[in-house]
Design an enzyme around this catalytic site. Structure first.
Site, PDB file in Angstrom:
ATOM      1  CB  VAL A 172       9.563  27.803   1.943  1.00 28.09           C
ATOM      2  CG1 VAL A 172       8.644  28.051   3.114  1.00 28.09           C
ATOM      3  CG2 VAL A 172       9.467  28.969   0.976  1.00 28.09           C
ATOM      4  CB  ALA A 173      11.383  30.590   6.173  1.00 28.56           C
ATOM      5  CB  ALA A 202       2.803  23.128   1.637  1.00 34.89           C
ATOM      6  CD  GLN A 203      -2.128  17.538   0.233  1.00 34.61           C
ATOM      7  OE1 GLN A 203      -3.311  17.816   0.041  1.00 34.61           O
ATOM      8  NE2 GLN A 203      -1.739  16.341   0.619  1.00 34.61           N
ATOM      9  CD  GLU A 205      -5.825  26.215  -0.247  1.00 34.88           C
ATOM     10  OE1 GLU A 205      -5.783  25.562   0.808  1.00 34.88           O
ATOM     11  OE2 GLU A 205      -4.814  26.623  -0.837  1.00 34.88           O
ATOM     12  CG  ASP A 234      13.315  20.823  17.543  1.00 34.09           C
ATOM     13  OD1 ASP A 234      12.328  20.341  18.086  1.00 34.09           O
ATOM     14  OD2 ASP A 234      14.059  20.196  16.776  1.00 34.09           O
ATOM     15  CG  HIS A 249      -5.972  21.092   7.027  1.00 33.86           C
ATOM     16  ND1 HIS A 249      -6.995  20.427   6.394  1.00 33.86           N
ATOM     17  CD2 HIS A 249      -5.413  21.894   6.100  1.00 33.86           C
ATOM     18  CE1 HIS A 249      -7.046  20.816   5.127  1.00 33.86           C
ATOM     19  NE2 HIS A 249      -6.094  21.714   4.921  1.00 33.86           N
ATOM     20  NE  ARG A 263      -6.730  25.601   6.189  1.00 35.30           N
ATOM     21  CZ  ARG A 263      -5.550  25.606   5.669  1.00 35.30           C
ATOM     22  NH1 ARG A 263      -4.508  25.768   6.439  1.00 35.30           N
ATOM     23  NH2 ARG A 263      -5.399  25.444   4.387  1.00 35.30           N
ATOM     24  CG  HIS A 281      -2.429  22.349   8.860  1.00 30.94           C
ATOM     25  ND1 HIS A 281      -1.786  21.438   8.060  1.00 30.94           N
ATOM     26  CD2 HIS A 281      -2.636  23.455   8.085  1.00 30.94           C
ATOM     27  CE1 HIS A 281      -1.605  21.961   6.846  1.00 30.94           C
ATOM     28  NE2 HIS A 281      -2.104  23.196   6.851  1.00 30.94           N
ATOM     29  NE  ARG A 338      -1.293  28.682   7.930  1.00 30.14           N
ATOM     30  CZ  ARG A 338      -1.456  27.892   6.869  1.00 30.14           C
ATOM     31  NH1 ARG A 338      -1.252  28.355   5.647  1.00 30.14           N
ATOM     32  NH2 ARG A 338      -1.832  26.646   7.014  1.00 30.14           N
ATOM     33  CB  SER A 391       2.197  28.994   5.716  1.00 30.32           C
ATOM     34  OG  SER A 391       1.581  28.012   4.951  1.00 30.32           O
ATOM     35  CG  LEU A 392       4.091  27.164   0.843  1.00 31.71           C
ATOM     36  CD1 LEU A 392       3.677  26.468  -0.455  1.00 31.71           C
ATOM     37  CD2 LEU A 392       5.388  26.558   1.348  1.00 31.71           C
TER      38      LEU A 392
HETATM   39  C1  SIN Z   1      -4.137  22.839   2.167  1.00 33.90           C
HETATM   40  O1  SIN Z   1      -3.762  22.593   1.043  1.00 33.90           O
HETATM   41  O2  SIN Z   1      -5.297  22.684   2.527  1.00 33.90           O
HETATM   42  C2  SIN Z   1      -3.141  23.335   3.152  1.00 33.90           C
HETATM   43  C3  SIN Z   1      -2.518  24.578   2.691  1.00 33.90           C
HETATM   44  C4  SIN Z   1      -2.226  25.477   3.846  1.00 33.90           C
HETATM   45  O3  SIN Z   1      -2.148  25.007   4.972  1.00 33.90           O
HETATM   46  O4  SIN Z   1      -2.119  26.677   3.631  1.00 33.90           O
END
Ligand code: SIN
Length: 547
Positions: free
Chosen positions: A29-30, A61-62, A132, A227, A248, A296, A358, A393, A398-399
């Protein structure tokens, strides 16, 4: 606008050469956001990725993108509340100004992505939103149920293809070219056959993602080998917060699984699923006011403790009971398919889950514009440490960060080029040696999982450091595997050094010999760079957290 220039001439042992204004390492994405913006600004940009263009971390990423959209949010929710949740999750190490800035830029970034054609899931009142861990409101927008990263990547890849952004697939960057003044002026690269080449550019953006492959079990794909962080460190850049690797709480557990394990998105808990142990007792009861939706680090540590206290000895998993989540297969098709492949029906039985590496909360130190401490070198996405994440985080930030920083980094490059602040790429030279210490990957992953995961102590970290030292052999970086293994070896050494020195527990860094948080001594990040002999050294001068 012209594309990058390819020639067969070279002043080094490289057998091919190309030139561009900006080389972007990584196509997540970045990286793609930066490449598209750079192209819009009239720069000759070249994207380099060691796999296929859509093979990075982004597509896995979900959960979604955390964002408070104008006129489409919970009552009482706000950008300020999102920022406050981010700072709380970050356990005292976020840079409050960076948080405000990046979170505040989220709505516009998501709007730009939607304008490119990304399709998010809708509800009857606008975009569907979920919750979340660590979020005080429903503000995570998602796509394809639990396939947000895949949709973001699809939209960006389609746009890059449409705008003919040149992409070198299956090429791995080895090292930065540097001028006698230390500026970055391109990179050395291996093509898919291992033929060395040189990419000359006054600006290089590292957007290579994370380092989950440091561990035996991770939600990250095979390409996440650190890397970009290694390349930036070898180029003289400062890194920080590398000890904070987020585990995660829930990847799908299957006996003896190694490498990338299917994620069970936190949004499953957002829709009501509950973590239970083998006896059916709730794992999170009495642990945190947010229960199963605690940040988390808290949930992963609680699961780890519960597994260690299992009546029959140490257990290697707990369960996520999602049997009460309505329409599971429709809402979470990716998780459902992974469970089905493992013979688990989430509608009828609890899902076996375990924590796994994660996300790297730290990385190459940058401002909120992607500039690093080295002229000509920029970083964005998971590889960068902007101060947004601190010691842990917040889910689905992150996205968001990749979208915002990708755009900003391209703008910083354009501004620096216009101001003549970058080096003449003809002056760039490869490093004097293409040899680096390399540890065998399997033993590195074992030792990191045993001694440098959740629950570390001084003795274990010392063992890990010694094993790494003793098993590392100086090896030529002539293959992608060698480049990746050298990166893992360097990044592991950096992580161990930072984790050993931080004698407290904070966020994702859990020390069993120092279980408490020590704000008086440790409410600061640890900057780290390489010594002239290539060893990670923690700088004495600290970066004060601005919160
Ligand atoms: C998740 O869907 O649990 C992961 C999403 C994330 O790492 O921000």
């Amino acid at each position: 606008m012209t594309g990058p220039v390819f020639t067969s001439q070279s002043k080094t042992c490289a057998q091919w050469e190309a030139r561009a204004d900006l080389v972007v390492l990584g196509s997540g994405v970045a990286g793609l956001t930066a490449a598209l913006r750079a192209r819009q600004l009239g720069l000759r940009v070249l994207v380099v990725t060691k796999a296929a263009v859509d093979d990075g971390n982004t597509r896995w990423a979900q959960g979604g993108v955390a964002v408070v959209l104008d006129g489409e949010h919970d009552d009482g929710d706000s950008v300020a509340a999102h920022a406050a949740d981010t700072v709380t999750a970050g356990a005292g190490l976020c840079d409050a100004a960076a948080v405000r800035d990046i979170v505040g830029a989220g709505p516009a970034a998501v709007a730009r992505l939607r304008a490119l054609g990304a399709r998010f899931d809708a509800s009857s009142t606008g975009l569907a939103r979920t919750r979340e861990g660590g979020h005080s409101a429903l503000r995570v927008v998602h796509a394809g149920g639990d396939a947000t990263g895949a949709e973001v990547e699809r939209a960006l890849v389609a746009e890059a293809g449409g705008r003919r952004v040149p992409v070198l697939e299956r090429h791995v960057a080895v090292d930065a070219l540097r001028t006698p003044l230390g500026e970055v002026a391109g990179v050395t690269v291996l093509d898919p056959h291992g033929v060395p080449g040189v990419l000359r550019a006054p600006a290089v953006l590292v957007a290579t993602g994370g380092l989950g492959q440091l561990y035996q079990a991770t939600s990250n794909p095979e390409v996440a080998t650190g890397d970009g962080l290694a390349l930036a460190l070898r180029a003289g850049a400062l890194a920080a917060d590398v000890e904070f690797v987020q585990f995660h709480p829930t990847v799908l557990y299957t006996r003896g699984a190694r490498g990338r394990c299917p994620l069970v998105t936190e949004a499953v808990r957002g829709e009501g699923a509950v973590l239970v142990d083998a006896t059916g007792a709730p794992v999170m009861r009495g642990v945190h006011p947010l229960g199963d939706l605690a940040p988390r680090d808290v949930v992963s540590a609680a699961i780890t403790r519960r597994m260690a206290q299992a009546p029959g000895g140490v257990d290697d998993h707990v369960y996520l009971d999602a049997t009460a989540v309505p329409g599971f297969a429709r809402r979470f098709p990716t998780v459902h398919a992974a469970c089905a492949a493992a013979g688990v029906d989430p509608a009828r039985q609890p899902i076996p889950v375990t924590p796994a590496a994660h996300f790297a909360c730290g990385g190459v130190v940058t401002g909120i514009d992607g500039r690093t401490t080295v002229t000509g070198l920029y970083a964005a996405g998971e590889v960068a440490r902007t101060g947004l994440h601190g010691a842990n985080r917040l889910a689905s930030n992150s996205l968001l960060e990749g979208l915002v920083l990708g755009e900003r980094a391209a703008e910083a490059v354009a501004a620096d080029l216009a101001a003549g602040a970058c080096a003449d790429p003809r002056l760039g030279q490869p490093p004097e040696t293409d040899v680096a210490p390399v540890a065998e990957r399997d033993s590195l992953q074992r030792v990191m999982s045993r001694y440098a995961a959740i629950g570390r102590d001084a003795e274990g970290l010392a063992v890990a450091g010694s094993v790494l030292d003793l098993s590392s052999v100086d090896s030529p970086l002539w293959t992608q595997e060698a480049v990746e293994d050298a990166a893992l070896t360097l990044v592991a050494a950096a992580l161990i050094a930072a984790a050993a020195r931080r004698t407290e527990s904070r966020g994702c860094h859990v020390r069993t010999d120092h279980p408490g948080r020590d704000d008086a001594a440790w409410r600061h990040s640890q900057p780290l760079r390489l010594s002239p002999s290539g060893q990670p050294v923690l700088a004495e001068k600290i970066v004060e957290a601005a919160s």
